[in-house]
Motif scaffolding. Sequence first.
Motif, PDB file in Angstrom:
ATOM      1  N   ALA A  47       0.834  -1.207   0.000  1.00 53.37           N
ATOM      2  CA  ALA A  47       0.000   0.000   0.000  1.00 53.37           C
ATOM      3  C   ALA A  47       0.866   1.253   0.000  1.00 53.37           C
ATOM      4  O   ALA A  47       0.604   2.217  -0.731  1.00 53.37           O
ATOM      5  CB  ALA A  47      -0.926  -0.005   1.213  1.00 53.37           C
ATOM      6  N   ILE A  48       1.918   1.260   0.808  1.00 49.86           N
ATOM      7  CA  ILE A  48       2.820   2.418   0.841  1.00 49.86           C
ATOM      8  C   ILE A  48       3.563   2.544  -0.484  1.00 49.86           C
ATOM      9  O   ILE A  48       3.776   3.654  -0.993  1.00 49.86           O
ATOM     10  CB  ILE A  48       3.798   2.295   2.022  1.00 49.86           C
ATOM     11  N   GLY A  49       3.947   1.409  -1.075  1.00 51.83           N
ATOM     12  CA  GLY A  49       4.608   1.458  -2.364  1.00 51.83           C
ATOM     13  C   GLY A  49       3.719   2.068  -3.439  1.00 51.83           C
ATOM     14  O   GLY A  49       4.176   2.889  -4.254  1.00 51.83           O
ATOM     15  N   LEU A  50       2.444   1.715  -3.452  1.00 53.90           N
ATOM     16  CA  LEU A  50       1.509   2.286  -4.420  1.00 53.90           C
ATOM     17  C   LEU A  50       1.336   3.788  -4.190  1.00 53.90           C
ATOM     18  O   LEU A  50       1.308   4.578  -5.143  1.00 53.90           O
ATOM     19  CB  LEU A  50       0.153   1.591  -4.322  1.00 53.90           C
ATOM     20  N   LEU A  51       1.208   4.177  -2.907  1.00 56.54           N
ATOM     21  CA  LEU A  51       1.042   5.596  -2.596  1.00 56.54           C
ATOM     22  C   LEU A  51       2.293   6.377  -2.990  1.00 56.54           C
ATOM     23  O   LEU A  51       2.197   7.484  -3.547  1.00 56.54           O
ATOM     24  CB  LEU A  51       0.750   5.772  -1.106  1.00 56.54           C
ATOM     25  N   ARG A  52       3.464   5.816  -2.716  1.00 53.31           N
ATOM     26  CA  ARG A  52       4.725   6.471  -3.099  1.00 53.31           C
ATOM     27  C   ARG A  52       4.760   6.745  -4.604  1.00 53.31           C
ATOM     28  O   ARG A  52       5.063   7.862  -5.035  1.00 53.31           O
ATOM     29  CB  ARG A  52       5.892   5.576  -2.701  1.00 53.31           C
ATOM     30  N   ASP A  53       4.434   5.719  -5.389  1.00 49.89           N
ATOM     31  CA  ASP A  53       4.484   5.883  -6.847  1.00 49.89           C
ATOM     32  C   ASP A  53       3.426   6.878  -7.324  1.00 49.89           C
ATOM     33  O   ASP A  53       3.660   7.649  -8.267  1.00 49.89           O
ATOM     34  CB  ASP A  53       4.279   4.534  -7.527  1.00 49.89           C
ATOM     35  N   PHE A  54       2.273   6.889  -6.665  1.00 48.71           N
ATOM     36  CA  PHE A  54       1.192   7.807  -7.028  1.00 48.71           C
ATOM     37  C   PHE A  54       1.634   9.248  -6.772  1.00 48.71           C
ATOM     38  O   PHE A  54       1.470  10.130  -7.631  1.00 48.71           O
ATOM     39  CB  PHE A  54      -0.057   7.470  -6.218  1.00 48.71           C
ATOM     40  N   ILE A  55       2.203   9.504  -5.589  1.00 46.37           N
ATOM     41  CA  ILE A  55       2.651  10.865  -5.254  1.00 46.37           C
ATOM     42  C   ILE A  55       3.798  11.285  -6.164  1.00 46.37           C
ATOM     43  O   ILE A  55       3.862  12.436  -6.618  1.00 46.37           O
ATOM     44  CB  ILE A  55       3.077  10.937  -3.772  1.00 46.37           C
ATOM     45  N   ARG A  56       4.699  10.361  -6.451  1.00 46.65           N
ATOM     46  CA  ARG A  56       5.826  10.680  -7.338  1.00 46.65           C
ATOM     47  C   ARG A  56       5.320  11.141  -8.709  1.00 46.65           C
ATOM     48  O   ARG A  56       5.817  12.124  -9.278  1.00 46.65           O
ATOM     49  CB  ARG A  56       6.732   9.461  -7.475  1.00 46.65           C
ATOM     50  N   THR A  57       4.293  10.456  -9.224  1.00 48.91           N
ATOM     51  CA  THR A  57       3.724  10.834 -10.521  1.00 48.91           C
ATOM     52  C   THR A  57       3.104  12.224 -10.461  1.00 48.91           C
ATOM     53  O   THR A  57       3.259  13.035 -11.388  1.00 48.91           O
ATOM     54  CB  THR A  57       2.664   9.806 -10.955  1.00 48.91           C
ATOM     55  N   ARG A  58       2.398  12.514  -9.363  1.00 51.78           N
ATOM     56  CA  ARG A  58       1.774  13.843  -9.213  1.00 51.78           C
ATOM     57  C   ARG A  58       2.847  14.929  -9.100  1.00 51.78           C
ATOM     58  O   ARG A  58       2.689  16.027  -9.649  1.00 51.78           O
ATOM     59  CB  ARG A  58       0.872  13.855  -7.980  1.00 51.78           C
ATOM     60  N   CYS A  59       3.930  14.646  -8.409  1.00 56.29           N
ATOM     61  CA  CYS A  59       5.018  15.632  -8.295  1.00 56.29           C
ATOM     62  C   CYS A  59       5.654  15.896  -9.651  1.00 56.29           C
ATOM     63  O   CYS A  59       5.931  17.050 -10.003  1.00 56.29           O
ATOM     64  CB  CYS A  59       6.088  15.120  -7.319  1.00 56.29           C
ATOM     65  N   GLU A  60       5.877  14.835 -10.409  1.00 57.52           N
ATOM     66  CA  GLU A  60       6.502  14.990 -11.729  1.00 57.52           C
ATOM     67  C   GLU A  60       5.644  15.880 -12.637  1.00 57.52           C
ATOM     68  O   GLU A  60       6.167  16.663 -13.438  1.00 57.52           O
ATOM     69  CB  GLU A  60       6.720  13.619 -12.373  1.00 57.52           C
ATOM     70  N   ALA A  61       4.325  15.778 -12.499  1.00 56.86           N
ATOM     71  CA  ALA A  61       3.426  16.573 -13.333  1.00 56.86           C
ATOM     72  C   ALA A  61       3.526  18.066 -13.014  1.00 56.86           C
ATOM     73  O   ALA A  61       3.179  18.898 -13.850  1.00 56.86           O
ATOM     74  CB  ALA A  61       1.985  16.087 -13.150  1.00 56.86           C
ATOM     75  N   LEU A  62       3.997  18.388 -11.811  1.00 54.74           N
ATOM     76  CA  LEU A  62       4.090  19.800 -11.401  1.00 54.74           C
ATOM     77  C   LEU A  62       5.445  20.423 -11.689  1.00 54.74           C
ATOM     78  O   LEU A  62       5.625  21.619 -11.521  1.00 54.74           O
ATOM     79  CB  LEU A  62       3.782  19.917  -9.896  1.00 54.74           C
ATOM     80  N   MET A  63       6.403  19.595 -12.100  1.00 57.23           N
ATOM     81  CA  MET A  63       7.735  20.102 -12.389  1.00 57.23           C
ATOM     82  C   MET A  63       7.748  20.759 -13.774  1.00 57.23           C
ATOM     83  O   MET A  63       7.084  20.285 -14.699  1.00 57.23           O
ATOM     84  CB  MET A  63       8.768  18.979 -12.333  1.00 57.23           C
ATOM     85  N   PRO A  64       8.516  21.842 -13.958  1.00 57.17           N
ATOM     86  CA  PRO A  64       8.586  22.498 -15.269  1.00 57.17           C
ATOM     87  C   PRO A  64       9.225  21.589 -16.300  1.00 57.17           C
ATOM     88  O   PRO A  64      10.079  20.771 -15.971  1.00 57.17           O
ATOM     89  CB  PRO A  64       9.445  23.735 -15.013  1.00 57.17           C
ATOM     90  N   SER A  65       8.800  21.710 -17.529  1.00 52.23           N
ATOM     91  CA  SER A  65       9.385  20.901 -18.596  1.00 52.23           C
ATOM     92  C   SER A  65      10.825  21.318 -18.833  1.00 52.23           C
ATOM     93  O   SER A  65      11.193  22.486 -18.701  1.00 52.23           O
ATOM     94  CB  SER A  65       8.591  21.083 -19.897  1.00 52.23           C
ATOM     95  N   ALA A  66      11.663  20.305 -19.187  1.00 50.58           N
ATOM     96  CA  ALA A  66      13.076  20.592 -19.410  1.00 50.58           C
ATOM     97  C   ALA A  66      13.252  21.439 -20.677  1.00 50.58           C
ATOM     98  O   ALA A  66      12.508  21.341 -21.611  1.00 50.58           O
ATOM     99  CB  ALA A  66      13.838  19.274 -19.550  1.00 50.58           C
TER     100      ALA A  66
END
Length: 301
Positions: free
Chosen positions: A282-301
């Motif tokens: 469950a924590i592994g799924l949540l970690r990957d979910f949050i990581r994806t949401r964070c990546e979406a907020l980062m500026p494009s290279a």
Amino acid sequence: MKALLDLDIFVRTVESGSLSATARTLDLTPAAASAALKRLEAELQAPLFVRSTRSLRLTSEGERFLAYCRVALDALREGQAALSAERQQIKGTLQIAAPSDLGRNALLGWLDEFRVLHPQIRFRLQLSDRNADLYRQPVDIALRYGEPGESNLIAQPLAPDNRRVLCAAPAYLARRGAPASPTELKGHDCLCFMSGEDVRDRWRFRRGTERLSVRVTASQVANDGDVVRRWALAAQGIACKSRLDIAGDLATGRLLPLCQDWEGEPAPLYLICPDRRLLTPAIGLLRDFIRTRCEALMPSA
């Protein structure tokens, strides 16, 4: 669990009639298997076997103990199987500690989305800009900014490229103007975060190989990151905030980024856990979910 192994060796030896065969099955030396039986007999203060060079038979004490031993082993194995099954299920309560600003303005929405996908997960959320004590407080994982300082904690990156961003409300910039570079911050009202007695009034930037450190004048100071953000939204000054905390404000124009040819300090976000064994599916799924949401907020290279 040495006691469990000792019981297992005893039962297997009874069933096979051979201590050597038991040792081979469990990938032990005959000496280690023999030592386990002796240890068990010492704890019980009773002989379990009558041994000779060619034979091995149970004593009357051993026969009586065998029945209890089998029941105990079955119960322990059922318990182990139940724990293992529970760890593989995506359900239960996750206790999370997170910074106040990230928690209120990003994490709450992410957790709501996650529960739509996994409705059997519940959350207990602690929001504070003080780091939770993962060994004393009822916390499974923590989200923290900055490189982990405690080597005994398990740290997994969620947003390693996150940085701080200079920002201000349009109304403040209309009234006071926008700084052309970080060196002009000294002529502006700056909104600062305070940790303990330490006021974070030294803001650092880089542009290529150039490095710049500016000591700002703190017009207002708070020990809660979300308060600093609210002051910025109210046009009371310039803040230097984690991009993750103000991504929604930047996207809607409530806050505007400043001095964009300069990068703010790194503010990597990590998931922190006191023990790798606590990283359930469950924590592994949540970690990957949050990581994806964070990546979406980062500026494009």
